[in-house]
Design a protein around this motif. Structure first.
Motif, PDB file in Angstrom:
ATOM      1  N   VAL A   1      37.462  -7.291  19.287  1.00 57.15           N
ATOM      2  CA  VAL A   1      35.616  -6.413  18.642  1.00 57.15           C
ATOM      3  C   VAL A   1      34.538  -7.386  19.009  1.00 57.15           C
ATOM      4  O   VAL A   1      34.314  -7.988  18.023  1.00 57.15           O
ATOM      5  CB  VAL A   1      36.700  -5.394  17.928  1.00 57.15           C
ATOM      6  CG1 VAL A   1      35.506  -4.219  17.260  1.00 57.15           C
ATOM      7  CG2 VAL A   1      37.912  -4.589  18.109  1.00 57.15           C
ATOM      8  N   LEU A   2      33.625  -6.476  19.430  1.00 55.21           N
ATOM      9  CA  LEU A   2      32.240  -7.106  18.877  1.00 55.21           C
ATOM     10  C   LEU A   2      31.860  -6.387  18.235  1.00 55.21           C
ATOM     11  O   LEU A   2      31.192  -5.075  18.789  1.00 55.21           O
ATOM     12  CB  LEU A   2      31.936  -7.506  20.805  1.00 55.21           C
ATOM     13  CG  LEU A   2      30.639  -8.410  20.556  1.00 55.21           C
ATOM     14  CD1 LEU A   2      31.904  -9.414  20.237  1.00 55.21           C
ATOM     15  CD2 LEU A   2      30.155  -8.162  22.106  1.00 55.21           C
ATOM     16  N   ASP A   3      30.984  -6.413  17.399  1.00 55.03           N
ATOM     17  CA  ASP A   3      29.943  -6.125  16.051  1.00 55.03           C
ATOM     18  C   ASP A   3      28.668  -5.886  16.417  1.00 55.03           C
ATOM     19  O   ASP A   3      28.357  -7.577  15.801  1.00 55.03           O
ATOM     20  CB  ASP A   3      30.717  -6.318  14.325  1.00 55.03           C
ATOM     21  CG  ASP A   3      32.345  -5.731  14.504  1.00 55.03           C
ATOM     22  OD1 ASP A   3      32.925  -4.539  15.090  1.00 55.03           O
ATOM     23  OD2 ASP A   3      33.105  -6.544  13.840  1.00 55.03           O
ATOM     24  N   PHE A   4      27.922  -5.103  16.643  1.00 53.71           N
ATOM     25  CA  PHE A   4      26.924  -5.888  16.804  1.00 53.71           C
ATOM     26  C   PHE A   4      25.800  -5.430  15.453  1.00 53.71           C
ATOM     27  O   PHE A   4      26.232  -4.484  14.520  1.00 53.71           O
ATOM     28  CB  PHE A   4      26.102  -4.638  17.435  1.00 53.71           C
ATOM     29  CG  PHE A   4      26.239  -4.817  19.437  1.00 53.71           C
ATOM     30  CD1 PHE A   4      25.578  -6.069  19.869  1.00 53.71           C
ATOM     31  CD2 PHE A   4      27.948  -4.601  19.694  1.00 53.71           C
ATOM     32  CE1 PHE A   4      26.089  -6.685  21.577  1.00 53.71           C
ATOM     33  CE2 PHE A   4      27.728  -4.813  21.135  1.00 53.71           C
ATOM     34  CZ  PHE A   4      27.472  -5.652  21.830  1.00 53.71           C
ATOM     35  N   ILE A   5      24.684  -6.279  15.287  1.00 52.96           N
ATOM     36  CA  ILE A   5      24.713  -6.612  14.259  1.00 52.96           C
ATOM     37  C   ILE A   5      22.746  -6.148  14.597  1.00 52.96           C
ATOM     38  O   ILE A   5      22.494  -7.354  15.822  1.00 52.96           O
ATOM     39  CB  ILE A   5      24.214  -7.714  13.382  1.00 52.96           C
ATOM     40  CG1 ILE A   5      25.670  -7.252  12.247  1.00 52.96           C
ATOM     41  CG2 ILE A   5      23.533  -7.715  11.806  1.00 52.96           C
ATOM     42  CD1 ILE A   5      25.435  -8.150  10.986  1.00 52.96           C
ATOM     43  N   SER A   6      21.763  -5.356  14.638  1.00 51.74           N
ATOM     44  CA  SER A   6      20.265  -5.826  14.810  1.00 51.74           C
ATOM     45  C   SER A   6      19.252  -6.313  14.198  1.00 51.74           C
ATOM     46  O   SER A   6      19.198  -5.757  12.964  1.00 51.74           O
ATOM     47  CB  SER A   6      19.908  -3.888  15.461  1.00 51.74           C
ATOM     48  OG  SER A   6      18.706  -3.562  15.981  1.00 51.74           O
ATOM     49  N   LEU A   7      18.913  -7.537  14.288  1.00 48.95           N
ATOM     50  CA  LEU A   7      17.221  -8.147  13.812  1.00 48.95           C
ATOM     51  C   LEU A   7      16.387  -7.273  13.115  1.00 48.95           C
ATOM     52  O   LEU A   7      15.815  -6.991  14.623  1.00 48.95           O
ATOM     53  CB  LEU A   7      18.270  -9.661  14.027  1.00 48.95           C
ATOM     54  CG  LEU A   7      19.002  -9.947  13.616  1.00 48.95           C
ATOM     55  CD1 LEU A   7      18.864 -11.493  14.460  1.00 48.95           C
ATOM     56  CD2 LEU A   7      19.609  -9.935  13.138  1.00 48.95           C
ATOM     57  N   ASP A   8      15.802  -7.994  12.847  1.00 50.57           N
ATOM     58  CA  ASP A   8      14.722  -6.831  12.284  1.00 50.57           C
ATOM     59  C   ASP A   8      13.968  -7.837  12.387  1.00 50.57           C
ATOM     60  O   ASP A   8      13.258  -8.652  11.358  1.00 50.57           O
ATOM     61  CB  ASP A   8      14.437  -6.457  10.833  1.00 50.57           C
ATOM     62  CG  ASP A   8      12.768  -6.120  10.586  1.00 50.57           C
ATOM     63  OD1 ASP A   8      12.511  -5.935  11.485  1.00 50.57           O
ATOM     64  OD2 ASP A   8      12.290  -5.602   9.537  1.00 50.57           O
ATOM     65  N   VAL A   9      12.761  -8.396  13.652  1.00 53.13           N
ATOM     66  CA  VAL A   9      12.407  -9.308  14.215  1.00 53.13           C
ATOM     67  C   VAL A   9      11.099  -9.572  12.819  1.00 53.13           C
ATOM     68  O   VAL A   9      10.606 -10.727  12.948  1.00 53.13           O
ATOM     69  CB  VAL A   9      11.988  -9.255  15.396  1.00 53.13           C
ATOM     70  CG1 VAL A   9      13.281  -9.448  15.984  1.00 53.13           C
ATOM     71  CG2 VAL A   9      10.703  -8.361  15.617  1.00 53.13           C
ATOM     72  N   ARG A  10      10.428  -8.970  12.081  1.00 52.12           N
ATOM     73  CA  ARG A  10       9.987  -8.672  11.342  1.00 52.12           C
ATOM     74  C   ARG A  10      10.085  -9.249   9.908  1.00 52.12           C
ATOM     75  O   ARG A  10       9.015  -9.784   8.888  1.00 52.12           O
ATOM     76  CB  ARG A  10       9.556  -7.411  11.003  1.00 52.12           C
ATOM     77  CG  ARG A  10       8.675  -6.536  11.907  1.00 52.12           C
ATOM     78  CD  ARG A  10       7.877  -5.018  12.054  1.00 52.12           C
ATOM     79  NE  ARG A  10       9.631  -4.487  11.756  1.00 52.12           N
ATOM     80  CZ  ARG A  10       9.720  -3.382  11.515  1.00 52.12           C
ATOM     81  NH1 ARG A  10       8.774  -2.471  11.759  1.00 52.12           N
ATOM     82  NH2 ARG A  10      10.726  -2.370  11.279  1.00 52.12           N
ATOM     83  N   ASN A  11      11.154  -9.684   9.999  1.00 47.67           N
ATOM     84  CA  ASN A  11      11.702 -10.315   8.429  1.00 47.67           C
ATOM     85  C   ASN A  11      11.907 -11.615   8.410  1.00 47.67           C
ATOM     86  O   ASN A  11      13.289 -12.194  10.016  1.00 47.67           O
ATOM     87  CB  ASN A  11      12.692  -9.291   8.129  1.00 47.67           C
ATOM     88  CG  ASN A  11      13.851 -10.174   6.748  1.00 47.67           C
ATOM     89  OD1 ASN A  11      12.896 -11.380   6.062  1.00 47.67           O
ATOM     90  ND2 ASN A  11      14.357  -9.443   6.122  1.00 47.67           N
ATOM     91  N   PRO A  12      11.138 -12.272   8.139  1.00 44.29           N
ATOM     92  CA  PRO A  12      11.624 -14.426   8.056  1.00 44.29           C
ATOM     93  C   PRO A  12      13.267 -13.941   7.868  1.00 44.29           C
ATOM     94  O   PRO A  12      13.470 -15.117   8.586  1.00 44.29           O
ATOM     95  CB  PRO A  12      10.942 -14.809   8.073  1.00 44.29           C
ATOM     96  CG  PRO A  12      10.135 -13.679   7.035  1.00 44.29           C
ATOM     97  CD  PRO A  12      10.177 -12.535   6.938  1.00 44.29           C
ATOM     98  N   ARG A  13      14.074 -13.587   7.105  1.00 44.74           N
ATOM     99  CA  ARG A  13      15.049 -14.203   6.854  1.00 44.74           C
ATOM    100  C   ARG A  13      15.913 -13.444   7.561  1.00 44.74           C
ATOM    101  O   ARG A  13      17.230 -13.517   7.166  1.00 44.74           O
ATOM    102  CB  ARG A  13      14.960 -14.186   4.808  1.00 44.74           C
ATOM    103  CG  ARG A  13      14.514 -14.830   4.661  1.00 44.74           C
ATOM    104  CD  ARG A  13      14.768 -15.438   3.423  1.00 44.74           C
ATOM    105  NE  ARG A  13      16.391 -15.734   2.773  1.00 44.74           N
ATOM    106  CZ  ARG A  13      17.180 -15.076   2.707  1.00 44.74           C
ATOM    107  NH1 ARG A  13      16.725 -13.207   2.033  1.00 44.74           N
ATOM    108  NH2 ARG A  13      18.446 -15.587   2.252  1.00 44.74           N
ATOM    109  N   ALA A  14      15.830 -12.703   8.522  1.00 40.49           N
ATOM    110  CA  ALA A  14      16.245 -11.627   9.263  1.00 40.49           C
ATOM    111  C   ALA A  14      18.054 -12.420   9.253  1.00 40.49           C
ATOM    112  O   ALA A  14      18.946 -11.726   9.386  1.00 40.49           O
ATOM    113  CB  ALA A  14      15.738 -10.710  10.158  1.00 40.49           C
ATOM    114  N   ILE A  15      18.012 -13.468  10.373  1.00 41.41           N
ATOM    115  CA  ILE A  15      18.377 -14.076  11.116  1.00 41.41           C
ATOM    116  C   ILE A  15      19.838 -14.553   9.441  1.00 41.41           C
ATOM    117  O   ILE A  15      21.110 -14.745   9.508  1.00 41.41           O
ATOM    118  CB  ILE A  15      18.581 -15.200  11.735  1.00 41.41           C
ATOM    119  CG1 ILE A  15      18.496 -14.369  13.835  1.00 41.41           C
ATOM    120  CG2 ILE A  15      19.857 -16.231  12.124  1.00 41.41           C
ATOM    121  CD1 ILE A  15      17.281 -16.260  14.077  1.00 41.41           C
TER     122      ILE A  15
END
Length: 347
Positions: free
Chosen positions: A109-123
């Motif tokens: 099962v592939l679970d997607f998490i979309s990152l907020d690129v404006r947040n430097p701690r997103a990853i």
């Protein structure tokens, strides 16, 4: 991509010891932690003397991989975390769909998490959230330079694979789109008598955009035709529209847009200027999105099999998870699709 991270080991009768981290290794080797991370993930381009320092520090500090990652081969987890940041674009979304389909077929099962690129701690935050669950691996889908660098310096605790388009200027080997697809578009236009072309490019921080610019420039040079310039876009139809609107004099009989949406915007801008497509100006795109056949007029474009690319990406990660060789699949080459948006040069 390395499957390793640090773990805590217990010895009978002794207190728990905190293991060495990549920061400890970096300090001992006199290099940055990014360099250690790249070394552990198998990236090329590290100088031999630097590589030797890192190897020595790893041995001296007894840096060990996370045994949890190895245990994933037992099949206890069938969930894969997928990190992405721009599924609004056609290419990335279709790559993700292909990867998801391949995961289902393989029993994952592939679970997607979309990152907020404006947040430097997103990853960092997303990885922390992912690792709270039992995962078999992580698929990092990157399109921009910033996200690729961030992924490359992230310590994943499970097998991980970064998917991004190789930069042709660095590798020296054009991808199939740029080696086959864009030359086919240019040859098609030249065959119709066009001698001056204009390119609408995507954002420069995407390797895909830079690659298409390189292919465009190489293609017109090889064909012996002229370029009226390169206009800046951001993949959206709006940016294609504004790019053409901003140009007082097109000085071109054909426009090659870096994707179909920008081609759509360009066609509307041409219409508002009283120019007909293709009678006055031909317009071609790239991707062959489902709507391209229903543009007015239907769009000449290059069809890309994003689904197969996504599937191959997922199979590459599964090979790391399961400790097997990568199973290659047949990825169809880009295909020129000629429709009514391209025609003979006006006389």
């Amino acid at each position: 991509m390395s499957e390793s991270t640090t773990s805590v080991e217990l010895s009978s009768g002794t207190p728990q010891q905190k293991p060495a981290t990549i920061y400890d290794v970096a300090q001992a080797a006199g290099v940055s932690h990014q360099t250690v991370s790249r070394f552990l993930k198998g990236f090329e381009g590290i100088r031999p003397e630097t590589r030797e320092k890192v190897e020595r520090a790893l041995g001296e500090l007894d840096y060990r991989p996370n045994l949890t990652a190895r245990s994933l081969k037992s099949g206890r987890s069938h969930r894969i975390g997928a990190l992405t940041h721009d599924l609004s674009q056609v290419g990335p979304s279709r790559v993700a769909e292909g990867a998801s389909a391949a995961a289902r077929e393989a029993g994952y099962v592939l679970d997607f998490i979309s990152l907020d690129v404006r947040n430097p701690r997103a990853i960092e935050e997303s990885v922390e959230m992912l690792t709270q669950h039992d995962l078999a691996g992580v698929l990092a889908l990157s399109n921009t330079d910033e996200m690729t660098r961030a992924f490359e310096t992230t310590e994943f605790r499970v097998p991980a694979f970064i998917h991004t388009e190789a930069d042709d200027a660095i590798t020296g080997h054009p991808t199939d789109l740029n080696g086959v697809g864009i030359p086919a578009l240019i040859d098609h236009l030249v065959g119709l008598g066009h001698r001056t072309l204009l390119h609408i490019a995507g954002p420069r921080n995407w390797s895909a955009s830079r690659n298409r610019i390189l292919a465009y420039e190489a293609g017109i040079e090889a064909a012996g035709v002229a370029s009226a310039g390169i206009l800046a876009g951001d993949w959206s139809a709006r940016s294609g529209y504004e790019a053409v609107r901003s140009r007082a004099d097109l000085d071109a009989t054909a426009i090659l847009a870096a994707n179909d949406q920008m081609a759509l915007g360009a066609m509307l801008a041409l219409k508002e200027r009283g120019l007909r497509v293709p009678d006055d100006v031909s317009v071609v795109g790239i991707d062959d999105i489902p709507e391209a056949a229903y543009y007015d007029p239907p769009l000449t474009t290059v069809r890309i099999d994003f689904d197969s690319r996504g599937r191959q990406t997922l199979l590459t990660l599964l090979a790391q998870i399961e400790g097997t060789d990568v199973r290659p699949i047949d990825v169809p080459p880009p295909e020129l699709v000629v429709r009514r948006s391209s025609g003979p040069v006006p006389t």
